[in-house]
Design an enzyme around this catalytic site. Sequence first.
Site, short mmCIF file in Angstrom:
data_model
loop_
_atom_site.label_atom_id
_atom_site.label_comp_id
_atom_site.label_asym_id
_atom_site.label_seq_id
_atom_site.Cartn_x
_atom_site.Cartn_y
_atom_site.Cartn_z
N SER A 110 0.84 -1.20 0.00
CA SER A 110 0.00 0.00 0.00
C SER A 110 0.88 1.26 0.00
O SER A 110 1.70 1.41 -0.90
CB SER A 110 -0.98 -0.06 1.19
OG SER A 110 -2.06 0.81 0.98
N ASP A 250 -9.28 -5.16 -5.24
CA ASP A 250 -8.42 -4.22 -4.50
C ASP A 250 -8.87 -2.77 -4.65
O ASP A 250 -9.25 -2.34 -5.75
CB ASP A 250 -6.99 -4.36 -5.06
CG ASP A 250 -5.90 -4.01 -4.08
OD1 ASP A 250 -6.11 -3.13 -3.24
OD2 ASP A 250 -4.82 -4.64 -4.18
N HIS A 277 -7.42 -5.91 -0.82
CA HIS A 277 -6.19 -5.16 -0.56
C HIS A 277 -5.15 -5.96 0.23
O HIS A 277 -4.04 -5.49 0.43
CB HIS A 277 -6.58 -3.89 0.21
CG HIS A 277 -5.55 -2.79 0.22
ND1 HIS A 277 -4.97 -2.31 -0.93
CD2 HIS A 277 -5.00 -2.08 1.24
CE1 HIS A 277 -4.13 -1.33 -0.61
NE2 HIS A 277 -4.11 -1.20 0.70
#
Length: 298
Positions: A110, A250, A277
């Site tokens: 991320s 995601d 995610h």
Amino acid sequence: MAYRPSKKGTVPFGEFETWYRVTGDLTSGKPPIVIVHGGPGSTHDYLVPMAGLAEHSWPVVHYDQLGNGGSTHLPDRGPEFWTVQLFLDELQNLLTSLGIADNYILYGQSWGGLLVTEHAAAQPAGLRGLVIANSPASYPLWLQEMKRLRDELPPGVNDVLLAHEAAGTTDSDEYHAAMKVFYEKHVCRLKPWPREYLASFYEVYNDPTVYYAMNGPSEFHVIGTLKDWGVVDLCKDVTAPTLLISGRHDEATPATVQPFMDLIPDVRWEILEESAHLPHLEEPERFTEVMLEYLNSL
């Protein structure tokens, strides 16, 4: 499964301390995989299962970025303190302090994926490989896609979110309930949420200093200092062999990942079909397969 660290502690970072844990043997000759967590302002907890790679003889280093988890908390520092450069310096300091700066692999998840891209673009001599997982190449791209994903939520949910964002009441229970609808679809599709993810979730909740300053009140309402930041222009300078990972559902949608694929010279991309995610939690077996295939190719 318990992933027992072989060593943990803190390293000094200026007047502060960075907490870390090592699983496996840093002197084995194999480059350790340094795990750079998301947020910014989250913690290593949700990525603890990555320590399982040590069972395949790849040493793994987790750490908590400054401002959260086991590292120094600084709740009184304002947004001007929390910069990308601060976290780049912290990462470099960790690599040097652990004596692995001449031989290492980076795994950025991320926000961590953008951070490791900027680090890699400087072409450090010791970087052997780069994994960019569930990361957008820029926050403007991310926000563009967030708008689309929000518009596709069940009827009424986005209206609730927008009303509270406009009113500045994003700490209300109603906002959090609507936020959870998005999270269950695009962040973690497992029910209930795994304890590793909850651990990081509560750490952010308990000290949201960094998250609020750099990101904002939620994954999809980025109003912090990062809102205009990205690494698209740096991708061409990344020379390390790179693996991109994302989930089919995601919040880091294909459109946000595409610039990495288009611009990094030596790159491959795996999309995990049942994941959002957090594919390392949502599809652990497939995830480990993908990682080992990449690691063994280095």
